[in-house]
Design a protein around this motif. Sequence first.
Motif, PDB file in Angstrom:
ATOM      1  N   SER A  37      -0.869   9.799   5.863  1.00 22.32           N
ATOM      2  CA  SER A  37      -0.620  11.234   6.007  1.00 22.32           C
ATOM      3  C   SER A  37      -1.601  11.902   6.958  1.00 22.32           C
ATOM      4  O   SER A  37      -1.333  12.980   7.467  1.00 22.32           O
ATOM      5  N   TYR A  84       0.828  -1.211   0.000  1.00 19.04           N
ATOM      6  CA  TYR A  84       0.000   0.000   0.000  1.00 19.04           C
ATOM      7  C   TYR A  84       0.863   1.262   0.000  1.00 19.04           C
ATOM      8  O   TYR A  84       0.637   2.187  -0.795  1.00 19.04           O
ATOM      9  N   THR A  85       1.850   1.312   0.896  1.00 16.51           N
ATOM     10  CA  THR A  85       2.651   2.535   0.990  1.00 16.51           C
ATOM     11  C   THR A  85       3.487   2.749  -0.270  1.00 16.51           C
ATOM     12  O   THR A  85       3.631   3.885  -0.728  1.00 16.51           O
ATOM     13  N   TYR A 127       1.900   6.353  -6.979  1.00 14.53           N
ATOM     14  CA  TYR A 127       0.678   6.940  -7.529  1.00 14.53           C
ATOM     15  C   TYR A 127       0.706   8.464  -7.407  1.00 14.53           C
ATOM     16  O   TYR A 127       0.324   9.188  -8.319  1.00 14.53           O
ATOM     17  N   ASP A 128       1.157   8.955  -6.255  1.00 13.44           N
ATOM     18  CA  ASP A 128       1.260  10.397  -6.038  1.00 13.44           C
ATOM     19  C   ASP A 128       2.741  10.793  -6.024  1.00 13.44           C
ATOM     20  O   ASP A 128       3.255  11.304  -5.042  1.00 13.44           O
ATOM     21  N   GLY A 136       2.724  10.133   2.763  1.00 19.53           N
ATOM     22  CA  GLY A 136       1.623  10.160   1.805  1.00 19.53           C
ATOM     23  C   GLY A 136       0.576   9.110   2.106  1.00 19.53           C
ATOM     24  O   GLY A 136       0.693   8.335   3.036  1.00 19.53           O
ATOM     25  N   GLY A 137      -0.475   9.105   1.285  1.00 18.34           N
ATOM     26  CA  GLY A 137      -1.551   8.131   1.427  1.00 18.34           C
ATOM     27  C   GLY A 137      -2.379   8.387   2.675  1.00 18.34           C
ATOM     28  O   GLY A 137      -2.368   9.471   3.250  1.00 18.34           O
ATOM     29  N   VAL A 138      -3.113   7.381   3.106  1.00 22.40           N
ATOM     30  CA  VAL A 138      -3.961   7.496   4.294  1.00 22.40           C
ATOM     31  C   VAL A 138      -3.121   7.791   5.527  1.00 22.40           C
ATOM     32  O   VAL A 138      -3.550   8.482   6.444  1.00 22.40           O
ATOM     33  N   SER A 163       1.071   3.898  -3.061  1.00 26.40           N
ATOM     34  CA  SER A 163       0.600   5.273  -2.846  1.00 26.40           C
ATOM     35  C   SER A 163       1.704   6.288  -3.130  1.00 26.40           C
ATOM     36  O   SER A 163       1.428   7.372  -3.643  1.00 26.40           O
ATOM     37  N   LYS A 164       2.953   5.934  -2.830  1.00 25.46           N
ATOM     38  CA  LYS A 164       4.073   6.844  -3.144  1.00 25.46           C
ATOM     39  C   LYS A 164       4.235   6.993  -4.656  1.00 25.46           C
ATOM     40  O   LYS A 164       4.469   8.092  -5.157  1.00 25.46           O
ATOM     41  N   THR A 201       4.761  12.835  -3.213  1.00 23.49           N
ATOM     42  CA  THR A 201       5.822  12.151  -2.468  1.00 23.49           C
ATOM     43  C   THR A 201       7.118  12.942  -2.574  1.00 23.49           C
ATOM     44  O   THR A 201       7.824  13.125  -1.587  1.00 23.49           O
TER      45      THR A 201
END
Length: 148
Positions: A114, A26-27, A33-34, A110-112, A30-31, A38
């Motif tokens: 954050s 997940y982490t 993806y954004d 980042g992600g949730v 998410s890094k 990041t």
Amino acid sequence: MTQIRINQKHTIATICTWLLAIVFIYTAVSKVYDWEGTRRSLYNQVFPIWFAEALLYVIPALELVIAAMLLSKNTAKSGLLLSVILMALFTGYVGLIMTGVFGRVPCSCGGVISSLGWGEHLVFNIVLMGIGVVGLIRIRDVRCETRN
């Protein structure tokens, strides 16, 4: 009775490896993806830009490698050990931020994750580190008991 205990320890170890693998996947995703978010977050940290740029590539790749290791029966123990080491590094960094060693508090991850404050982030990291330690102990116990 011994076989039941071995199965329980194996189940606990498996749950630990899967939980950590899910978090690392997940982490990392998410890094990536954004990517720009990041990058901004890493550039806002207390280390030099060149180091932040290296971490931009190294951290997601390392998280995915560790996740793959956790999901493989042959490398799960090494994956757990690397998880504990990585989480100890992250936890140490958060601890240093919270104690004011760097003179400023940078923005979070980042992600949730954050949405967590630094104190919550510290607890989250400690819990993940604990899961890794439990997994290591259970894998060791299973291997020791199956040898006897």
